[in-house]
Design an enzyme around this catalytic site. Structure first.
Site, PDB file in Angstrom:
ATOM      1  N   ARG A 133     -10.296   6.905   4.236  1.00  0.00           N
ATOM      2  CA  ARG A 133     -10.550   8.382   4.461  1.00  0.00           C
ATOM      3  C   ARG A 133     -11.333   9.005   5.197  1.00  0.00           C
ATOM      4  O   ARG A 133     -12.778   8.572   4.952  1.00  0.00           O
ATOM      5  CB  ARG A 133     -10.117   8.932   3.167  1.00  0.00           C
ATOM      6  N   THR A 437       0.651  11.658  11.896  1.00  0.00           N
ATOM      7  CA  THR A 437       0.156  10.452  11.291  1.00  0.00           C
ATOM      8  C   THR A 437       1.366   9.385  11.654  1.00  0.00           C
ATOM      9  O   THR A 437       2.585   9.661  12.138  1.00  0.00           O
ATOM     10  CB  THR A 437       0.439  10.562   9.861  1.00  0.00           C
ATOM     11  N   THR A 455      -3.913   8.162  10.358  1.00  0.00           N
ATOM     12  CA  THR A 455      -3.868   9.534  10.830  1.00  0.00           C
ATOM     13  C   THR A 455      -4.892  10.004  11.619  1.00  0.00           C
ATOM     14  O   THR A 455      -5.944   9.391  11.297  1.00  0.00           O
ATOM     15  CB  THR A 455      -3.390  10.264   9.663  1.00  0.00           C
ATOM     16  N   GLY A 521       4.066  12.299   7.450  1.00  0.00           N
ATOM     17  CA  GLY A 521       4.762  13.514   7.047  1.00  0.00           C
ATOM     18  C   GLY A 521       3.883  14.579   6.366  1.00  0.00           C
ATOM     19  O   GLY A 521       4.342  15.376   5.786  1.00  0.00           O
TER      20      GLY A 521
HETATM   21  N1  GLU Z   1      -3.499  14.837   6.193  1.00  0.00           N
HETATM   22  C1  GLU Z   1      -2.321  14.119   5.811  1.00  0.00           C
HETATM   23  C2  GLU Z   1      -2.658  13.349   4.614  1.00  0.00           C
HETATM   24  O1  GLU Z   1      -3.595  12.714   4.515  1.00  0.00           O
HETATM   25  C3  GLU Z   1      -1.720  13.158   6.810  1.00  0.00           C
HETATM   26  C4  GLU Z   1      -1.249  13.834   7.814  1.00  0.00           C
HETATM   27  C5  GLU Z   1       0.381  14.109   8.202  1.00  0.00           C
HETATM   28  O2  GLU Z   1       1.082  13.023   7.636  1.00  0.00           O
HETATM   29  O3  GLU Z   1       0.844  14.712   8.984  1.00  0.00           O
HETATM   30  O4  GLU Z   1      -1.741  13.303   3.632  1.00  0.00           O
END
Ligand code: GLU
Length: 628
Positions: A133, A437, A455, A521
């Site tokens: 992350r 993502t 992502t 998503g």
């Molecule tokens: N920022 C999201 C996450 O870490 C992922 C972004 C997305 O899937 O659109 O869960």
């Protein structure tokens, strides 16, 4: 109680998919649904492509042996397949495919972002994970989301999403390096080679790529380097044209020569920091672009975390997911623990879906209260996944009526699995995650399995390309709560990882891999994974049916967001149970769809069924080494 792990399409599943087909919004082949895996000619790896040099044909279904891969993109799946055929293992292939997605899906993933890597090791029989992350820079203050000029919070759009302030220290390259070092058989240089080739020779632009560029046009125009790369000649690349990214090819080559220090140290690290701290906007843009805090030291100090997967059992299956800093593993696991208390397979589809929606809302309430980066906040992972906690949470699930949302969170400090009246009030967790993502699934001939979600946060990330290097920086820090509250486990803190929803999941049955799946998503990732599992394990669908079926998502909000085909099929029945269904779609994308899943099911006699989306995100690409 548990159902057979591989079974033909049940009457219930056929009914569900027939209803879906009647809804008409999904291009699901009825032949595919009626005649599952064995009867299908394997279209995947043996099928001729439009150009053998540039694979463009998308086959969302492949069955066979010897290795399998599923991604959203034919180039990425072809790259991974090539590695598997050349003797690489699932980890080598996953890195090759992910690096290729950095070329062909640059708005969803790349070395400017982060992700979560889950690995089933056939030798040890264990599931292990890497948390790659993005992290908040050391100098990011708790009031980073307050505009110093006004003293008020930056509006989420456009300021926060298109900014330096939301750029976290990227973790993707460190993830690839660690995964290869621990479990791979190829070097980083070898695994990057296929993607480097695609970046240099170019790939054929499809509708999804063009549309995503158009969706981002205004903010891409705001940055010199982004405009130059993605809006060459002043327009989004035409469908059918060849898109080359020689800068990214050179970046990959530099990494291949010098290792991760070519990224995390030296010139490129300084350049990334400069771009974030002084965004390179074009003169005539009206977009305000708040600067951020990333320093070369943040990059130099970045480390992935290797940690245990979350584990929960579901009707005889062991479900392994991503532990915090992602909320994926605990939220998927808690919802399944609640659902396990009901015999969904004996219900009508509408009743089963009602239970799925209600269990999701309950798990999301707990996600909001308890989930954050465990290095900064005490996350009660074990308790959230305790069956007795689920038993008590299930007290709030009325099989005949939707609860008023938001539902209240449970109390992990005191539960006994016994129902007692509660007057607690729920709060809705502000959901600012966007839908972007990408996700990939790989299995190899030795029995290893990788599930990997990566992502750069929203489609197009921060909008900022690193000059001369061909990749976008993330805007992942928008996953922190945007309003600072000292009691909030997901508040901004320097060095911290924002809470994620990514849910790469590997399911074992009798100790052996049965199914691996994941999706993009934003926060809908969690519900997509739950829904596909329920479809497959409870509702008797095959894995291709389970992925294709229309989706809905209840994240503890007043409304259920649903795809049009879902509303057409189940809207009246679910409305009668008290749900309010609204069509999917957000301010950033034109697509009324939820997720873009990939999955591989491992069957008897080493049979592998690789599945991608039959229509969402422009259709995915599943391939096997030895099609049968
Ligand atoms: N920022 C999201 C996450 O870490 C992922 C972004 C997305 O899937 O659109 O869960």
């Amino acid at each position: 109680m548990s159902r057979p792990s591989s079974h033909p399409s049940s009457p219930l599943a056929r009914r569900v998919t027939a209803v879906v087909a009647a809804g008409g919004a999904l291009a699901v082949s009825t032949a595919l649904l009626a005649a599952p895996a064995p009867a299908q000619p394997a279209p995947a790896s043996s099928a001729p492509t439009a150009s053998s040099e540039r694979p463009t044909v998308k086959d969302p279904f492949a069955v066979g042996k010897g290795g399998a891969i599923s991604t959203v993109d034919p180039e990425a799946s072809a790259a991974g397949l090539k590695v598997l055929k050349a003797g690489g293992n699932a980890v080598d292939a996953a890195v090759a495919a992910a690096a290729t997605l950095g070329v062909t899906e640059p708005y969803s993933a790349g070395i400017g972002g982060g992700g979560y890597f889950v690995f089933y090791n056939a030798r040890s029989g264990k599931v292990r994970t890497i948390d790659g992350r993005e992290t908040a820079p050391r100098k990011m203050p708790q009031d980073a989301f307050i505009d110093p000029d006004t003293g008020k919070p930056y509006p989420f759009t456009p300021e926060l999403v298109t900014s330096g302030v939301s750029v976290g220290t990227p973790g993707t390259l460190a993830t690839w390096d660690k995964a290869l070092e621990r479990w791979g058989t190829w070097s980083l240089a070898e695994s990057l080679a296929p993607a480097t080739k695609v970046a240099r020779r170019g790939f054929r632009v499809d509708e999804t790529f063009r549309q995503q560029t158009l969706d981002n046009e205004e903010r891409f125009r705001a940055f010199k380097d982004t405009r130059k790369l993605f809006l060459r000649g002043g327009d989004a690349p035409e469908v059918g044209s060849i898109f080359r990214n020689p800068d990214l090819a050179e970046t990959y080559e530099a990494i291949a020569r010098r290792g991760t220090k070519a990224f995390y140290r030296g010139r490129l690290a300084r350049l990334m920091s400069d771009v974030v701290r002084e965004p390179r906007t074009t003169k005539n843009t009206d977009l305000p672009v708040p600067p951020g805090y990333l320093t070369p030291r943040d990059l130099r100090d970045y480390e992935v975390r290797s940690q245990r997967a979350t584990r929960s059992s579901y009707r005889g299956h062991d479900v392994y997911g991503m532990a915090p800093s992602s909320s994926g593993g605990t939220t998927v696991g808690e919802a399944l623990n609640i659902l396990e208390r009901y015999d969904l397979s004996a219900m009508t589809p509408e009743q089963a879906l009602h239970h799925y929606l209600e269990a999701s809302a309950l798990a999301f309430a707990d996600r909001g209260k308890y989930l954050g980066d465990p290095a900064y906040t005490d996350v009660p992972t074990r308790r959230l996944l305790d069956d007795r906690f689920a038993a008590e949470r299930a007290c709030s699930l009325d099989p005949t009526k939707a609860a008023k949302k938001p539902v209240a969170a449970g109390d992990v400090t005191s539960y006994d699995g016994v129902c007692s009246p509660s007057s607690a009030k729920g709060t809705t967790d502000a959901d600012t995650e966007n839908i972007s993502t990408t996700n990939l699934t790989v299995a190899d001939r030795w029995g290893n399995v990788v599930e990997y979600t990566l992502t750069i946060e929203q489609t197009g990330g921060s909008g900022m390309v690193v000059p001369g290097h061909g990749f976008l920086l993330n805007n992942e820090l928008t996953d922190f709560s945007t309003v600072y509250d000292p009691a909030d486990p997901n508040r901004i803190q320097p060095g911290k990882r924002p809470r994620s929803s990514m849910s790469p999941t590997i399911v074992l049955k009798d100790g052996k891999p049965f199914l691996a799946l994941g999706s993009p998503g934003g926060s809908t990732i969690i519900t997509t994974v739950i829904q596909v599992l329920v479809n497959r394990i409870d509702l008797g669908m095959t894995i291709e049916e389970a992925v294709a079926a229309p989706r809905a998502t209840q994240r503890n909000t007043a409304n259920v967001t649903a795809e049009p085909a879902f509303i057409a099929a189940y809207g009246p029945a679910l409305t009668a149970l008290g749900h309010t269904l609204v069509p999917a779609g957000d301010a950033f994308t034109s697509a009324a769809e939820i997720g873009a899943a990939t999955a591989i099911e491992l069957g008897p006699r080493k049979r592998m069924t690789a599945v991608a989306e039959p229509s969402r995100r422009g259709k995915g690409s599943a391939k096997v080494v030895d099609p049968r």
